[in-house]
Design an enzyme around this catalytic site. Structure first.
Site, PDB file in Angstrom:
ATOM      1  CG  HIS A   1     -22.099  55.581 -32.339  1.00 46.79           C
ATOM      2  ND1 HIS A   1     -22.940  56.583 -32.766  1.00 46.79           N
ATOM      3  CD2 HIS A   1     -20.960  56.209 -31.913  1.00 46.79           C
ATOM      4  CE1 HIS A   1     -22.349  57.755 -32.606  1.00 46.79           C
ATOM      5  NE2 HIS A   1     -21.136  57.549 -32.091  1.00 46.79           N
TER       6      HIS A   1
ATOM      7  CB  SER B   1     -19.641  60.268 -32.907  1.00 50.35           C
ATOM      8  OG  SER B   1     -19.823  59.989 -31.538  1.00 50.35           O
TER       9      SER B   1
END
Length: 548
Positions: A524, A383
């Site tokens: 994610h 990320s």
């Protein structure tokens, strides 16, 4: 127990101290006299460099450039511009001519024609280096004078063509183009970083037994300015006992070293920690923005430390909050506040740049640890910390491999597609991540004069693995894949394989190669299958491990 280790960043401390002396003479003749009269002072610095094997032809040439008043960054550009034979001439002149009188103490070369060699060195410095350095400095200054923003580009920027339009024709050209790419990205997007000075490390734990004897645990405090009351970060390092000088996977963690596994021996972070609702983790253990014993191991499912060790790799991590607490309004101080001179400017020291810079400082420490194979350190990030890992890997060629996991916009994703997170969202929701200049590009995603495929290209020819998740739409998996495809042309230009596919693969596919791509189903996050793919990638490029 306190132990100070010399870091790789400190190897040139003496040279930098000398080169930054405001009392340096200004005229050519006085510079030459300065060289002659400063043998004792310079010998001490070179002696220090020699102990760490940091001196060579390029280093000696760099020393001459700096004496002639060439800026540090320009000196490196100038070195790229001169013929290799001149390295040898200058290094022999400097080492043999200026410093040979102390060869018994320093172990330098014995030379009977010291005065002749000194004369050659002075002539080379005065007649060869000065004009070349001046020319390089002028060119560098022109390249450095970039408008903000740069003009929009209707075409996707070509990594093998300079901003001037000149084509990259060979490997030396590529090195200059890479410098240009990184300088542009630093000025326009990531911001300027501090010069490394005085970095020191204090060992908090050297031989802690971990995972039932599988590994040795070390904990080290990195003192970024060399003093205990300055900015610092705690490095957690595990080394498998069954492997001699293992390669290491290095990455930043989100919520503290104590969260990556539940081992009670890991020091509990004393720094500010975010609290409240977070969709990725339960932070109910955090009280008044401080970690408690209940926080141990809360992020362990994303860090299979024991598996990494069993596969023969060391594991090292830093808490992002030690470097930058990731607070948009700057109300919680971090590393950047220790460098006020790099704030309140367009190319200010940003959070992403700070995280990336700290990864290189961790590598400095690993280089000083004889139990680690620092030539095989892979940098990993997920990320926003994947964005930092990509930037660190692009800038610091000592990282032997780079793993970008769902790094998205400002990481591996191509902005120009206009899909997923865009520049405006980055600069409004996370205004501290990038420098102030980057805000001038809000709304310019589809005509950006630079893009992330250039950053990935700057990693070439080192192995790069890009990981995506099909459901992670904000990161734009296809944009991450496309950047890898575009970066492949530089890999191929340098004579190695790039990404072997040009069509976006289906979820569950892994494409091996020097640029590798992996995509799974889901959203994610970091899952076990991701680590399996990354360790297999490292197995291929790091060539296995040696039993202890």
């Amino acid at each position: 127990m306190e132990q100070t280790r010399p870091s790789a960043a400190n190897r040139h401390t003496g040279v930098l101290r000398w080169s930054q002396d405001s009392s340096l003479p200004t005229s050519l003749e006085s510079r030459i006299q300065f060289l002659q009269s400063s043998k004792t002072f310079l010998r001490a610095d070179l002696s220090k460099l020699l102990r760490f094997r940091a001196i060579g032809p390029a280093s000696a040439t760099y020393l001459i450039f700096r004496c002639f008043g060439v800026d540090d960054s320009v000196a490196f550009v100038a070195i790229e511009a001169i013929p290799a034979y001149l390295y040898i001439e200058l290094s022999v002149a400097v080492l043999g001519g200026f410093f040979v009188s102390d060869h018994r103490q320093m172990g330098l070369y014995r030379m009977n024609r010291r005065n002749v060699i000194r004369t050659i060195g002075l002539l080379a410095a005065a007649k060869s280096i000065a004009p070349i350095a001046a020319s390089a400095a002028a060119n560098f200054k022109r390249a450095d004078e970039q408008p903000v923003p740069l003009p929009p580009s209707p075409a996707l920027p070509d990594p093998l063509r300079f901003r001037s339009g000149e084509a990259v024709l060979n490997a030396r050209d590529w090195r200059r183009r890479r410098t240009e790419i990184l300088k542009t990205a630093a000025t326009q997007m990531y911001g300027t970083v501090p010069v490394v000075q005085g970095l020191r490390s204090t060992v908090l734990e050297l031989e802690g037994s971990a995972f039932g004897g599988l590994a040795v645990r070390r904990q080290v405090k990195l003192l970024f300015k060399g003093n205990s009351d300055g900015p610092s970060a705690d490095l957690l390092l595990y080394l498998p006992r069954h492997v001699r000088r293992p390669p290491v996977v290095l990455g930043l963690n989100f919520w503290g070293n104590h969260t990556v596994c539940s081992e009670p021996g890991i020091q509990l972070s004393q720094r500010w920690v975010e609290s409240g609702h977070n969709p990725f983790i339960d932070l109910s253990c955090v009280v008044d923005h401080r970690a408690t014993e209940g926080c141990r191991g809360i992020d362990a499912h994303r860090w299979p430390v024991e598996k990494i060790l069993a596969r023969g790799y060391g594991f090292a991590t830093l808490y992002r909050g030690d470097i930058d607490p990731d607070v948009a309004d700057g109300s919680v101080a971090g590393l950047r506040s220790a460098f006020p001179e790099l704030q309140n400017r367009g190319d200010n020291f940003s959070a992403i740049a700070a995280w990336a810079w700290s990864l290189s400082r961790a590598l400095d420490y690993l280089e000083s640890d004889p139990a680690v194979d620092a030539r095989r350190v892979a940098v990993f990030g997920w990320s926003r910390l994947g964005k930092a890992a990509v930037w660190a890997g692009a800038n610091d060629a000592r990282f032997a491999a780079v793993i970008s996991h769902e790094s998205g916009a400002g990481g591996a994703k191509l902005f120009r597609r206009g899909v997923g997170e865009d520049i405006h969202r980055l600069n409004t929701v996370f205004p501290h991540w990038y420098c102030a200049n980057f805000k001038a590009y809000n709304g310019m995603d589809r005509e950006l004069p630079f893009d992330q495929h250039l950053i990935l290209s700057s990693i070439a020819p080192r192995p790069l693995c890009i990981g995506s998740a099909a459901g992670d739409t904000l990161s734009d998996p296809e944009g991450e894949f496309t950047s890898g495809v575009l970066a492949s042309q530089v890999y191929k230009f340098l004579g190695v394989e790039g990404l072997s596919a040009t069509t976006m693969p289906a979820a569950g596919t892994s494409i091996p190669g020097r640029i590798s791509y992996h995509i799974r189903s889901g959203g994610h996050d970091v899952e076990e299958i991701d680590w399996e793919r990354y360790l297999t990638f490292l197995d291929r490029w790091f060539g296995g491990t040696q039993p202890a």
